[in-house]
Enzyme design. Sequence first.
Site, PDB file in Angstrom:
ATOM      1  N   ASP A 373       0.836  -1.193   0.000  1.00 17.78           N
ATOM      2  CA  ASP A 373       0.000   0.000   0.000  1.00 17.78           C
ATOM      3  C   ASP A 373       0.874   1.247   0.000  1.00 17.78           C
ATOM      4  O   ASP A 373       2.018   1.216  -0.460  1.00 17.78           O
ATOM      5  CB  ASP A 373      -0.940  -0.052   1.215  1.00 17.78           C
ATOM      6  CG  ASP A 373      -2.292   0.564   0.915  1.00 17.78           C
ATOM      7  OD1 ASP A 373      -2.325   1.784   0.705  1.00 17.78           O
ATOM      8  OD2 ASP A 373      -3.296  -0.168   0.873  1.00 17.78           O
ATOM      9  N   HIS A 427      -3.781   5.928   3.290  1.00 17.11           N
ATOM     10  CA  HIS A 427      -4.502   4.726   2.859  1.00 17.11           C
ATOM     11  C   HIS A 427      -3.930   3.469   3.516  1.00 17.11           C
ATOM     12  O   HIS A 427      -4.672   2.628   4.039  1.00 17.11           O
ATOM     13  CB  HIS A 427      -4.400   4.659   1.330  1.00 17.11           C
ATOM     14  CG  HIS A 427      -5.281   3.664   0.660  1.00 17.11           C
ATOM     15  ND1 HIS A 427      -4.837   2.409   0.321  1.00 17.11           N
ATOM     16  CD2 HIS A 427      -6.573   3.738   0.257  1.00 17.11           C
ATOM     17  CE1 HIS A 427      -5.830   1.750  -0.286  1.00 17.11           C
ATOM     18  NE2 HIS A 427      -6.891   2.544  -0.327  1.00 17.11           N
ATOM     19  N   SER A 623     -11.340  -0.825  -1.061  1.00 19.48           N
ATOM     20  CA  SER A 623     -10.064  -0.828  -0.339  1.00 19.48           C
ATOM     21  C   SER A 623     -10.252  -1.174   1.127  1.00 19.48           C
ATOM     22  O   SER A 623      -9.308  -1.593   1.789  1.00 19.48           O
ATOM     23  CB  SER A 623      -9.407   0.553  -0.414  1.00 19.48           C
ATOM     24  OG  SER A 623      -8.793   0.743  -1.653  1.00 19.48           O
TER      25      SER A 623
END
Length: 703
Positions: A373, A427, A623
């Site tokens: 990520d 994220h 996600s």
Amino acid sequence: MKAKRFLVLLASFSLTASFSVATSTSSSSAVVLSEQSYADKPVVGLVIQYQDFVAAKDWRGDLVGISSISGEISQSADLGLGMWSVRFKRAKSELTALALAAKLKADSRIKRIYLDHQLTSKNTISTPKLGILRASAAPSRLQATDAWSAAAPLVPKIRLTWSAPTRLNGGLIWGYRVSQYDSASKTWKVLVSNTKSKLTSLTVTKNLVAGEFAKFKVAAVTKNSTGKLMAVSSYSSVVSFKPTTAPKAPILQSSGQITSANPTVSWLSQTTQQKGGLATSYTVLATAQTSPSLSCTSSGTSCMLSGLQSQVKYSVVVTATNAKGSASSNPVSETVDPMFSEQWYLTSEYGINIEPAWNITKGNPSVVVAVLDSGITRHPDLDENVVAGYDFILSDSNARDFQPGRDADPTDPGDYSTTGGRDSSWHGTHVAGIIAASSNSIGITGVAPMVKISPIRVLGVNGGSESDIAAGINWAIGVPISGVPTNQNVAKVINLSIGSKVFSTCSKSSPTQWAIDASKLRNVTIVTSAGNDDKNASESYPGNCSGNITIGATGYYGDRTTYSNHSYFDARYNAYIGVDISAPGGDEWVDSDLPADGGILSTWNEGTRTASDPTYASEVGTSMASPIAAGVLALMYSIRPNLTEDQAWDILRTTAKSFAPGSTCQDLRTTVELTDGTPYETGFCGAGIIDAGAALEAVLNLK
Ligand SMILES: [Ca+2]
Ligand SMILES: [Ca+2]
Ligand SMILES: [Ca+2]
């Protein structure tokens, strides 16, 4: 996607094919491959695969066979599995890259050359087709007023009123179209396509955030006298209004009981929205069976009780109050993290049924989940569960970490855009918390709070390159990569919350597919997000590679979320292909009636650009659904480390719970028969919603 595997078994022909832009059949020259549908996207370099038994580097340490294009090359790196990434100084067009690849083709030491693309993500919003009748004038005098009611104290409510258009241009009023500005995507979205009513008012409750301005505009929808033609006027001027509500219940941060030696009571700071958009004060009440009650008040995040008696244990509750009402915290027990009640995705009707799973295990610390990520940030709810990772972003401009090339520090420096318009996403931090936030009396609890996270950084300021992602997967599963220390924390599960909106076929010779194939051989399960573009999941890389589990996103009410990519029905197999299974990802619009506004609450950082204080945030997307699946798989491997990758998938899909009755996901399903006669259910949203409790029970009972 998983479905390819069984469908190929069922049918006499194969779904997989090599899509090559340019190939050579000559046995003495290399094959040049590119994903056909990336053909108009920038190529950042080449991936070169050498013939077996060819040493990739010469005595000087230079890669062999590339000297004819060395003037164009900035750097190179091993991807593992005999593949090397060679990066151009500047991104090139497909045609230019093919011409450079052609210069290398004749070298007999080179087996394959693959064009390496940068995966960008661009939002595309499709606008509806408008009518062919001459449109009326726009409505006028649009106004917004507060319609909040004490009967639903947490629900922001706005009443819109306007005046009908003065000129109808031959049409009749059919209704009104109301659009709302979405500050997240910085676009106007249609809230109601057609009210189908002449009423010049609308009460809005959804999509509102207390304390944040909401903006609206209204257009008139007209039809002709036969009703066969319609038209939509231009929009009225914009009205803006800031709704407010009563505060949400605050969350105690100190333990539920305090003593005279420990007189400070603290609670988590509330966002403007949680405060209902109004000035809010907090009152602590300490009670004990044998002593008088005590209290203190603050508008901050703690206050100190005075007059506590020694040897007496007080129970404390904190109450938030603003002009529209008040709400009190739950007492906190030692075994439940204070924000657990906000994590609907773990326990609600269409959540993943976590509690029976946790009765079996909260995870084994020897199980590692690799999170490929944007990297990771420090967080008290994560730090103890994070083991070493690596930073595989080769391009320094994409990495923005001031640590040249690949490096051992996967810290997320923030992926904000310097030209403004996009704050850092954090994220990777959010995804990691969903999987393995600690069970530690603060914040949230991850799906597998005892397993470890290995953060592998592959997504930078400008997205990620295929070759960085492939190298990250290879490193995660223990493939040796020159120039990088071998991974000491080999993963059982890999999470790829990555979806490229640029169509790629993920051909069987792509570096990503090679890495996924190698993972499968090592019984490592890869989960991927299906993508957030409301289209066929088979168009989103890397979910459309073969052998990984592709996860779609459901919302609180057990149906597909509006954004989640989905399966398509392939009549040749009588089956849906694309999304393998779903997990909660949260609905797109804020729903203030629901815990965490209907989103997925996890670890985050307050910094808008570079990292600041750790905090928590509710996010939505596939996600968020993918790491929920990764966490459940980590729990499964925790009690059965030798589970094969196929067994893990079969258990996950056969124990999945149904979607909501009457939902699109539930209605669009088919059951096909495998060659051994067992039924295999596929659907628009995959086999069902992941059920952690049932999956763990099945692993426990596996013979
Ligand atoms: Ca770096
Ligand atoms: Ca770094
Ligand atoms: Ca926690």
